[in-house]
Enzyme design. Sequence first.
Site, PDB file in Angstrom:
ATOM      1  CG  PHE A   1       0.225   4.754   3.632  1.00 41.47           C
ATOM      2  CD1 PHE A   1      -0.933   4.901   4.376  1.00 41.47           C
ATOM      3  CD2 PHE A   1       0.711   3.473   3.422  1.00 41.47           C
ATOM      4  CE1 PHE A   1      -1.596   3.805   4.899  1.00 41.47           C
ATOM      5  CE2 PHE A   1       0.061   2.363   3.937  1.00 41.47           C
ATOM      6  CZ  PHE A   1      -1.093   2.532   4.673  1.00 41.47           C
TER       7      PHE A   1
ATOM      8  CB  THR B   1      -0.928   0.018   1.224  1.00 36.97           C
ATOM      9  OG1 THR B   1      -1.772  -1.127   1.198  1.00 36.97           O
ATOM     10  CG2 THR B   1      -1.797   1.269   1.221  1.00 36.97           C
TER      11      THR B   1
END
Length: 449
Positions: free
Chosen positions: A322, A320
């Site tokens: 960010f 992921t």
Amino acid sequence: MALKISFSADAFQSGAVLGHGRNESVPSSSSKQALAIFYRPCNSLNRRRARLIHICRSHLERKRDCNNPAEPNGHANHSFLAAGRGSDWQASCAILAGQALENGNNNGVGIVPVKSAENSSDANTILAPLPKPLSITDLAPAPMHGSHLRVAYQGVPGAYSEAAATKAYPSCEPIPCDQFEVAFQAVELWIADRAVLPVENSLGGSIHRNYDLLLRHSLHIVGEVQFPVHHCLLALPGVKPENLRRVISHPQALAQCENTLTLMGLNVAREAFDDTAGAAEFVAANNLRETASIASARAAEIYGMNILADGIQDDVGNVTRFVMLAREPVIPRTDRPFKTSIVFAHEEGTGVLFKVLSAFAFRNINLTKIESRPQRSKPVRVVDDLNGGTAKHFFEYIFYVDFEASMANPRAQNALAEVQEFTTFLRVLGSYPMDIAPLKRANSCSNHH
């Protein structure tokens, strides 16, 4: 006694607080020093015409109305006049939440008059020390890895966003928020110094909600961090896999573990929850012995859960991305790899999007992402077909683009100058250092069996 300065959202629509303005306490011993400086830029952004308003605590002891344009001794209050009309000053006072309390009494907040020696009736009068002028160190951004940074994230303790925040800013103070919108507002209202929020996942794709919020709010992207996701199946102590009837977690976590749950032979229903760590907290708080959750190993440690299975994500390359958000942008540099994020809406016409993207291709600038989102203010465009006499409906989109170049690079500057010729709207969301650190596997859950 210490004073605390609070800030409202309305004040930041017209200016910004410089200096030590992070809701910091001001010791009572510094009664002669300035508490804050409110910087109100003119519409033309001309710094020489900016207004500097000094709010000193020494003046808190004077019970004088802020609307009085003159001092009792007859001298004009030049600082007040420089700030504008009394109504404008009252609007600017929105940065202070109410009036300061000193010795149990409400005292007015006013402007310190400038007292010149030649106009003074007493030549031997000792003038109070003036506030220390701001220096370049006062205006410098907060340290990237300081222990005093407050970093907002969405979720509860144990969430992957919390782990990403501590990776981006070690030794920071994580501030959990129940919604993405709250994390944005926490930074804008100076409750937090940074926000770390997910924007895309290697398996689930983009988090569209945060892209929409990036456009709605005025925060700047100041960095990025890529975090490997390692899912674990959690249940209460003593619960066995055959006792489970339900598994709850974030929708993307459920999708990322769908095949593994099927191969495990679990006859369970999948139910969506707000976030992964929140699902583990819900199971533990309600003593749900027939319900499991998908979350991190840290969530199991925090909420006293047992780990039934380790690494249940379908793809080991589950990462992921960010972004780190702040009120002020970072200064672009060319001595290290930078990435720039923009958002634009192109003009009507054939091949306009191709022309926009060609501005980067001709300059050998690599695009790392392009994302389209509906233009909420004008989602549909109706065009009359002159030949057939019927109306055609076209969906209007805005485009988010990430490219590998710093805004300090002339190639990137020239590319955006060309892009601007074909767009009706263009905004730079941030030019920031790329996360080039090698990805490390998330902490294993095997030690918690």
